[in-house]
Design a protein around this motif. Sequence first.
Motif, mmCIF file in Angstrom:
data_model
loop_
_atom_site.group_PDB
_atom_site.id
_atom_site.type_symbol
_atom_site.label_atom_id
_atom_site.label_comp_id
_atom_site.label_asym_id
_atom_site.label_seq_id
_atom_site.Cartn_x
_atom_site.Cartn_y
_atom_site.Cartn_z
ATOM 1 N N LYS A 24 47.981 53.291 35.344
ATOM 2 C CA LYS A 24 46.701 53.586 34.694
ATOM 3 C C LYS A 24 45.523 52.997 35.470
ATOM 4 C CE LYS A 24 48.663 53.713 30.003
ATOM 5 N NZ LYS A 24 48.598 53.140 28.627
ATOM 6 N N GLY A 25 45.798 52.423 36.629
ATOM 7 C CA GLY A 25 44.735 51.833 37.434
ATOM 8 C C GLY A 25 44.400 50.402 37.075
ATOM 9 N N TYR A 26 45.195 49.782 36.201
ATOM 10 C CA TYR A 26 44.900 48.423 35.767
ATOM 11 C C TYR A 26 45.138 47.403 36.878
ATOM 12 C CZ TYR A 26 44.764 50.307 30.992
ATOM 13 O OH TYR A 26 44.445 51.015 29.860
ATOM 14 N N GLY A 27 46.099 47.683 37.761
ATOM 15 C CA GLY A 27 46.343 46.772 38.876
ATOM 16 C C GLY A 27 45.127 46.636 39.763
ATOM 17 N N LYS A 28 44.484 47.758 40.058
ATOM 18 C CA LYS A 28 43.280 47.726 40.883
ATOM 19 C C LYS A 28 42.167 46.961 40.180
ATOM 20 C CE LYS A 28 39.833 50.599 43.186
ATOM 21 N NZ LYS A 28 39.359 51.987 43.466
ATOM 22 N N LEU A 29 42.013 47.165 38.876
ATOM 23 C CA LEU A 29 40.967 46.464 38.136
ATOM 24 C C LEU A 29 41.182 44.956 38.167
ATOM 25 C CD1 LEU A 29 40.534 48.787 35.014
ATOM 26 C CD2 LEU A 29 39.057 48.625 37.031
ATOM 27 N N LEU A 30 42.436 44.531 38.052
ATOM 28 C CA LEU A 30 42.726 43.093 38.124
ATOM 29 C C LEU A 30 42.425 42.540 39.511
ATOM 30 C CD1 LEU A 30 45.991 42.873 36.010
ATOM 31 C CD2 LEU A 30 43.909 41.548 35.606
ATOM 32 N N LYS A 31 42.737 43.307 40.558
ATOM 33 C CA LYS A 31 42.455 42.840 41.919
ATOM 34 C C LYS A 31 40.945 42.756 42.168
ATOM 35 C CE LYS A 31 44.905 41.939 44.713
ATOM 36 N NZ LYS A 31 45.553 40.640 45.038
ATOM 37 N N LEU A 32 40.186 43.711 41.656
ATOM 38 C CA LEU A 32 38.735 43.662 41.840
ATOM 39 C C LEU A 32 38.140 42.480 41.074
ATOM 40 C CD1 LEU A 32 37.830 47.465 41.612
ATOM 41 C CD2 LEU A 32 38.076 46.046 43.666
ATOM 42 N N ALA A 33 38.688 42.211 39.896
ATOM 43 C CA ALA A 33 38.225 41.033 39.150
ATOM 44 C C ALA A 33 38.602 39.752 39.888
ATOM 45 C CB ALA A 33 38.830 41.037 37.744
ATOM 46 N N GLN A 34 39.783 39.756 40.503
ATOM 47 C CA GLN A 34 40.204 38.598 41.297
ATOM 48 C C GLN A 34 39.231 38.371 42.450
ATOM 49 O OE1 GLN A 34 43.427 39.261 43.989
ATOM 50 N NE2 GLN A 34 44.253 37.197 43.732
ATOM 51 N N ARG A 35 38.812 39.454 43.096
ATOM 52 C CA ARG A 35 37.860 39.329 44.208
ATOM 53 C C ARG A 35 36.571 38.662 43.756
ATOM 54 N NH1 ARG A 35 35.854 44.795 46.975
ATOM 55 N NH2 ARG A 35 34.900 45.016 44.920
ATOM 56 N N GLU A 36 36.064 39.061 42.590
ATOM 57 C CA GLU A 36 34.823 38.480 42.092
ATOM 58 C C GLU A 36 34.987 37.004 41.757
ATOM 59 O OE1 GLU A 36 31.921 40.083 42.335
ATOM 60 O OE2 GLU A 36 33.262 41.526 43.329
ATOM 61 N N GLU A 37 36.096 36.649 41.120
ATOM 62 C CA GLU A 37 36.336 35.242 40.796
ATOM 63 C C GLU A 37 36.517 34.415 42.066
ATOM 64 O OE1 GLU A 37 36.267 33.636 37.782
ATOM 65 O OE2 GLU A 37 35.383 35.558 37.177
#
Length: 264
Positions: free
Chosen positions: A87-100
């Motif tokens: 569902k694309g949730y993996g990418k969303l978690l990685k993008l959030a990881q990048r910001e953190e």
Amino acid sequence: MSNELFIKSLSTLEELQEVQQLETLVWGMDSIPTHQTLTAVKNGGIVLGGYINDQLVGFQYSFPGFKDGKVFLCSHLLAIHPEHQKKGYGKLLKLAQREEARKKGYDLISWTYDPLESVNAHLNIGKLNAICRTYMEDCYGKLEGSLNEGLSTDRFMVEWYINQDNQMDQELPSQATHLVTIEKDEHGLPFIKDYRLDTYEEVIAIPIPTEIQKIKKENLSLAIDWRSKTRKIFQALFAKGYVVVGIERKKEDNIQHYILKKQK
């Protein structure tokens, strides 16, 4: 009820215990102790949780790494609940990881994944634009769980430079040189018939199957052959200075290609 993913940083023992339970469900092996994840969070690490209607459906865990005099973020685990995958949730978690990670002052995030797992390859290389120039043979030894059973735990180590728009020139030529010949067996499973390594082309394409787990279940020896031959190919090409910079997907052939470019 909403299907929107809400992502937040996790730091309490209760939150990390919930992460531990999801890890066991997804990976089917012993989970990381909460005293380790809790300590990592308190010392520069990051644990992110993804929630749907207050239910944890995914997480990402990373901790500080150090190499050649530089600190980076070592991204160790990312897991999505089986009912919420693709569902694309993996990418969303990685993008959030990048910001953190940026907030904490990191410039590089690095992690490993099985180069024969096409979904992971598409996320890591295709969507996130990470690169790879390091092949780790049997990185973790024998691991439990159906995903790793039967094959040596070879891994790509990827590099994600999070403060750069493009790590390498992504405008690749439309034609890449193919070094591997693929055919299909009597059951329609793809296999490597032949390959060559005598190349000095700028851009080359190396295939992997889109469904290595299916091949493993139906013909383990064929899956092992994929592991053995791609290991030799990537090790040789990385030694020549090639870097994985992209993905080319052709699902109808049950094959996708890594795109490698000669490093200048």
